[in-house]
Write a protein that holds these residues in place. Structure first.
Motif: not given
Length: 297
Positions: A240, A244-247, A274
């Motif tokens: 992450r 903490d975004q998925p990408q 992340n």
């Protein structure tokens, strides 16, 4: 709960002043030494969670890079090559080279560049969510991109805080750091605080952060270092991102097309991490410590 060994604090002379250095000693004085470099707005205490999980198996040494933490007073010129030469000066002062050199985020670019500039001092590198330069944007877009990528980490450098609790609250609201909160994260945050209430601020020197981040994005020498490593290396990348975004900063497709094959570099994703938790959280720090111990042995 892990038991983090007490660190020792010292300084090492570099051009322009003295770098502050934290040292977590090994249980066996004859154990290998690992030098660890933090990220662009970080400080040496970012490695405390890893230090605890090393359990005294190696000696871990981590400096506050110039313009950060207790090295805030070490002035420019800034830039990744300057940090690499500072790292070399620290290895020389320790008298234990060649060392295993680890770097997180910007510190990964510095670690790779140190190996290239000072190959006699580096036996191996562990690069943690860094050192691979993303496709370069138009230079005019860099400032906007920095704000987008670094988010709160960059915004805080222009802010003041009334007291320590206010600074803690700022970091607790960070989507990638807040969920990790622990005494060790609090120690990292406190090491980044300077000034007098009600005008406390980050220790990070804005000029240093801007210079170093622009070089991460635009400097061809820095971007080439991972492909020119004179020693074996390993790249660990987080699932992450910085918020903490998925990408994450990287993904398997990007790394597969980055031309890293054939230079002795092992690449491994660390799931459930992340950009921050890969060194400051229990899951990531465990993997980082395992890889350092395995390599040191």
């Amino acid at each position: 709960m892990i038991v983090v060994p007490q660190y020792e604090e010292s300084t090492v002379a570099v051009p322009g002043g003295e770098l502050a250095v934290l040292r977590w000693p090994a249980a066996d004085p004859a154990a290998p030494t690992v030098l660890a470099l933090h990220g662009v707005t970080g400080n040496a205490a970012a490695w405390s969670e890893v230090a605890g999980r090393l359990a005294g198996g190696v000696t871990l040494v981590a400096p506050d890079l110039r313009g950060r933490g207790a090295s805030r007073g070490v002035g420019g010129p800034f830039g990744l090559a300057r940090h690499a030469d500072d790292a070399a000066a620290l290895i020389d002062s320790l008298g234990c080279g060649p060392v295993l050199l680890a770097g997180h985020s910007m510190g990964a670019w510095v670690a790779a560049l140190t190996a290239v500039r000072h190959p006699e001092l580096v036996a191996r590198v562990l690069l943690v969510d860094g050192a691979v330069t993303l496709p370069l944007p138009a230079e005019a877009l860099v400032e906007a991109e920095l704000a987008e990528i670094l988010g709160p980490a960059l915004a805080r450098l222009s802010m003041t805080f009334t007291d320590r609790d206010a600074y803690h609250a700022f970091w607790r609201a960070h989507p990638a750091v807040g969920p990790l909160w622990s005494p060790l994260v609090e120690e990292f945050v406190d090491r980044d605080l300077t000034g007098t209430a009600p005008e406390l601020r980050s220790t990070c020197v804005l000029e240093a952060v801007r210079t170093d981040t622009r070089q991460v994005r635009l400097d061809p020498t820095a971007s080439a270092a991972i492909r020119q490593l004179p020693c074996p290396g390993e790249l660990l990348w987080a699932e992450r991102g910085l918020l903490d975004q998925p990408q994450g900063l990287y993904d398997a497709k990007h790394l597969a097309g980055a031309g890293l094959e054939g230079n002795g570099l092992t690449i491994r994703q660390v799931p459930d991490t992340n950009h921050y938790s890969i060194v400051m959280g229990p899951v990531g720090a465990t993997v980082v410590a395992e890889r350092l111990l395995a390599t040191a042995r």
